[in-house]
Write a protein that holds these residues in place. Sequence first.
Motif, mmCIF file in Angstrom:
data_model
loop_
_atom_site.group_PDB
_atom_site.id
_atom_site.type_symbol
_atom_site.label_atom_id
_atom_site.label_comp_id
_atom_site.label_asym_id
_atom_site.label_seq_id
_atom_site.Cartn_x
_atom_site.Cartn_y
_atom_site.Cartn_z
ATOM 1 N N ILE A 48 34.519 38.185 49.699
ATOM 2 C CA ILE A 48 33.282 36.994 49.785
ATOM 3 C C ILE A 48 31.850 37.827 49.567
ATOM 4 C CG2 ILE A 48 34.554 35.595 51.529
ATOM 5 C CD1 ILE A 48 32.854 37.000 53.916
ATOM 6 N N TYR A 49 31.819 38.672 49.665
ATOM 7 C CA TYR A 49 30.868 40.060 49.419
ATOM 8 C C TYR A 49 30.898 40.540 47.858
ATOM 9 C CZ TYR A 49 30.858 39.793 54.329
ATOM 10 O OH TYR A 49 30.450 39.303 55.212
ATOM 11 N N LEU A 50 30.444 39.712 46.778
ATOM 12 C CA LEU A 50 30.262 40.472 45.530
ATOM 13 C C LEU A 50 30.395 41.477 44.917
ATOM 14 C CD1 LEU A 50 29.864 36.755 43.597
ATOM 15 C CD2 LEU A 50 32.526 38.164 44.088
ATOM 16 N N SER A 51 28.990 41.739 45.726
ATOM 17 C CA SER A 51 28.501 43.083 45.861
ATOM 18 C C SER A 51 29.332 44.788 45.705
ATOM 19 C CB SER A 51 26.645 43.424 46.360
ATOM 20 O OG SER A 51 26.240 42.712 45.559
ATOM 21 N N GLN A 52 30.861 44.781 46.945
ATOM 22 C CA GLN A 52 30.996 45.407 47.376
ATOM 23 C C GLN A 52 31.528 45.977 45.749
ATOM 24 O OE1 GLN A 52 34.159 43.858 48.834
ATOM 25 N NE2 GLN A 52 34.142 44.116 51.748
ATOM 26 N N ARG A 53 31.792 47.699 45.957
ATOM 27 C CA ARG A 53 32.170 48.432 45.161
ATOM 28 C C ARG A 53 33.706 48.361 44.783
ATOM 29 N NH1 ARG A 53 27.191 51.684 43.029
ATOM 30 N NH2 ARG A 53 25.796 50.516 42.522
ATOM 31 N N ILE A 54 33.848 49.047 43.854
ATOM 32 C CA ILE A 54 36.141 48.876 43.721
ATOM 33 C C ILE A 54 35.607 50.720 44.200
ATOM 34 C CG2 ILE A 54 37.909 49.037 42.561
ATOM 35 C CD1 ILE A 54 36.875 46.329 42.072
ATOM 36 N N ALA A 55 35.876 51.103 45.034
ATOM 37 C CA ALA A 55 35.781 52.491 44.734
ATOM 38 C C ALA A 55 37.113 53.574 44.450
ATOM 39 C CB ALA A 55 35.605 53.213 46.214
ATOM 40 N N VAL A 56 38.228 52.437 45.314
ATOM 41 C CA VAL A 56 39.926 52.963 44.841
ATOM 42 C C VAL A 56 40.384 51.776 44.255
ATOM 43 C CG1 VAL A 56 41.724 53.751 46.194
ATOM 44 C CG2 VAL A 56 39.329 55.537 46.409
ATOM 45 N N PRO A 57 40.594 51.807 43.222
ATOM 46 C CA PRO A 57 41.870 50.399 43.547
ATOM 47 C C PRO A 57 42.517 49.459 43.637
ATOM 48 C CG PRO A 57 40.739 51.139 40.968
ATOM 49 C CD PRO A 57 40.901 52.763 42.917
ATOM 50 N N LYS A 58 42.826 48.759 44.521
ATOM 51 C CA LYS A 58 44.156 48.303 45.389
ATOM 52 C C LYS A 58 45.474 48.899 44.670
ATOM 53 C CE LYS A 58 41.625 45.393 47.274
ATOM 54 N NZ LYS A 58 41.328 43.549 48.576
ATOM 55 N N ARG A 59 45.653 48.568 42.858
ATOM 56 C CA ARG A 59 47.147 49.348 42.735
ATOM 57 C C ARG A 59 46.517 50.471 41.484
ATOM 58 N NH1 ARG A 59 45.745 44.252 41.164
ATOM 59 N NH2 ARG A 59 45.136 43.558 38.251
ATOM 60 N N GLU A 60 47.704 50.857 41.377
ATOM 61 C CA GLU A 60 47.519 51.759 40.095
ATOM 62 C C GLU A 60 47.426 51.148 38.821
ATOM 63 O OE1 GLU A 60 50.057 55.761 38.314
ATOM 64 O OE2 GLU A 60 51.066 54.748 40.280
ATOM 65 N N ASN A 61 46.351 51.697 37.729
ATOM 66 C CA ASN A 61 46.357 51.112 35.904
ATOM 67 C C ASN A 61 45.903 50.014 36.350
ATOM 68 O OD1 ASN A 61 47.597 53.262 35.024
ATOM 69 N ND2 ASN A 61 49.946 52.175 35.374
ATOM 70 N N ALA A 62 44.662 49.803 37.292
ATOM 71 C CA ALA A 62 44.234 47.883 37.842
ATOM 72 C C ALA A 62 43.182 48.614 36.712
ATOM 73 C CB ALA A 62 43.903 47.720 39.266
ATOM 74 N N LEU A 63 43.050 47.098 35.872
ATOM 75 C CA LEU A 63 42.151 47.265 34.545
ATOM 76 C C LEU A 63 40.483 46.502 35.140
ATOM 77 C CD1 LEU A 63 44.188 45.214 32.604
ATOM 78 C CD2 LEU A 63 44.220 47.706 32.448
ATOM 79 N N VAL A 64 40.273 47.924 36.586
ATOM 80 C CA VAL A 64 38.934 47.343 36.622
ATOM 81 C C VAL A 64 37.963 48.941 36.260
ATOM 82 C CG1 VAL A 64 39.204 45.470 38.444
ATOM 83 C CG2 VAL A 64 39.478 48.054 39.217
ATOM 84 N N PRO A 65 36.823 48.029 35.535
ATOM 85 C CA PRO A 65 36.040 49.610 35.804
ATOM 86 C C PRO A 65 35.443 50.204 36.607
ATOM 87 C CG PRO A 65 35.093 47.633 34.282
ATOM 88 C CD PRO A 65 36.134 47.451 35.585
ATOM 89 N N PRO A 66 35.692 51.838 36.200
ATOM 90 C CA PRO A 66 35.313 52.632 37.415
ATOM 91 C C PRO A 66 33.633 52.141 38.702
ATOM 92 C CG PRO A 66 35.013 53.929 35.376
ATOM 93 C CD PRO A 66 35.386 52.352 35.428
ATOM 94 N N ASP A 67 33.665 52.235 39.868
ATOM 95 C CA ASP A 67 32.706 52.046 40.476
ATOM 96 C C ASP A 67 32.756 51.034 40.738
ATOM 97 O OD1 ASP A 67 31.435 52.581 42.983
ATOM 98 O OD2 ASP A 67 29.559 53.785 41.626
#
Length: 617
Positions: free
Chosen positions: A421-440
């Motif tokens: 629900i908070y889109l400004s949260q950053r992804i510090a550690v992806p929830k799964r390995e090889n997740a296709l998300v840019p770092p941070d």
Amino acid sequence: MRATFRNLFEQLNVASFVRTQHDHALSVARWTIVLIPMAVVVGSLCAAFLWSLDVATRTRFAHPWLLFLLPVGGLAIGMLYHWMGRSVEGGNNLIVEQIHEPGGGVPLRMAPLIFIGTVVTHLLGGSAGREGTAVQLGGSLASAAGRLFRLDESGIRIILMAGIAAGFGAVFGTPLAGAIFALEVLAVGRVEYPALVPCLVAGVVGDWTCHQWGIHHGAYHIDYVAGSGGSLMAEPLLLMKAALAGVVFGLVSLSFAEANHSVGAFFKRVIPFAPLRPFVGGIAIIALVYALGTRDYLGLGVWSPDPSVPTIAGFFAAPVDHWSWLLKMVFTILTLSAGFKGGEVTPLFFIGAALGNALGGLMGAPIDLFAGIGFVAVFAGATNTPLACTIMGIELFGATNAVPIAVACFVAYLCSGHSGIYLSQRIAVPKRENALVPPDSTLREARAVRPSMGTLAEIFPSSTNSTNESERMSYPHEVTPAEIGMIRIYMKPSDKVARGGARSLWSAKPLYRVLVATAKEDGIMNAVAHHTHYGYSNHGPVRENGAEISDPHLTMCVELIGEREQLELFCRRHGDLLASKVIVYKHLEHWTIGPKGVTHSDATPDELAADDQEDVA
């Protein structure tokens, strides 16, 4: 001689130790002076807010006709934010952004605007919560305290987190969960330990202050005791059921977040004028009430004068309610997406408790335990805060069922994906390995690139290399690279240029617009102007686009893409526009995807584009 040096060394160590302890004591004293008054004010405002919500809810129950004023109230809220609150429209996301990158700060006007907007929403029947208001109250007052005490950037980050902890702890009566929530909500998979003690102090003081004003929070009881003799070890079958329920809780929290964002985007696309969105949304909520024939899912859903109406407390006992979670979800998404103010968390508590009630009945599990598990697990999935929600479950329901609560919260967190629900949260550690998300990257950026992740091979990559020569040979198309260049022209948004030799103010146009238009005339492939928000250039001062006032001197750039010779010719031809500007050239490659066997290695990008048009024809 050796004794003399030894004595001197010992004296120096003692002096260093004393100096360190002295500095530490001064730091603690300074933070105490800042944190405690701020948390007391936040706790007091949260007490006033909770009292106001209770009065508004009782008034709505006593006067059902107030529902018909919901469109008018929504329009009033929209106009208030349109006139006075454009800089605070970001709400909780604005606070998270300011913690990540302190800049213009959180305007103090956020506090009264969100207070008024939320009370009006609940008075007239909108289905919203109270966490958003508490967090924004805490964040805006903490930001004001940071400006008052002239804290540096690291101090601003800490006091904003402490403000979140104070507001969350006070409004829900969970100071420990409030402290952990403030540390955990900023980034997926990371806890901000530098603010651990300040957040704990703020959460405890905020909650204590709220209680001193005579505010009492709802009590929820779980009679079931997991394990034998009240130990923390639960039965394996019960833990398996909790894990399975956690999967459902995570998927529902994912659905809630995505539906909320999608419906909100739909409202913005269809109704460009923001104040009209809650007006139309109010009409839609009234229509939904009469279409379903019920008002049970309006407001907070914490209590009702009618004992037969679904409430959070009612889900902790029989009978089993199969669909209240879905109906509350629909009402809440419509309310918040239309622009009414409030929060998502209390409705998520309702949805989670109702869904836990239904799953408990379906799986033959203790209904009160699964209602409590759902209460916190859906919240964990929607906010990506499993630790805070586990602590909240222990604070609210006791430690005897800590293990199944933790299992459900952690599984829900994993199953909710890179959403929330908070889109400004950053992804510090992806929830799964090889997740296709840019770092941070932020959740907002992750959502933006999600449509490109279309294949199962991308989501579940195999252990073998999928780009080997034999696989490439099996594909009917191939990639043909061609050299291409890019220049970036740096300037100020305030830079002007007079056309046709005129020097009057009326004929001057922004330089970046003139450059883009001129590039179009010269046949440059791409020309884009990029605005910036925070930074400096040429060793100058740091400038920013703050929450209140934009900086016309902040550096921006115009980016041109084309052949190197074409870009050089552009610079020579229009040197009068580019004099004294910083220009950076970068080599790129243009990739063309075409049928196998057709080579385009000697073609320019423009020729390739022309060939593509001929193929289509």
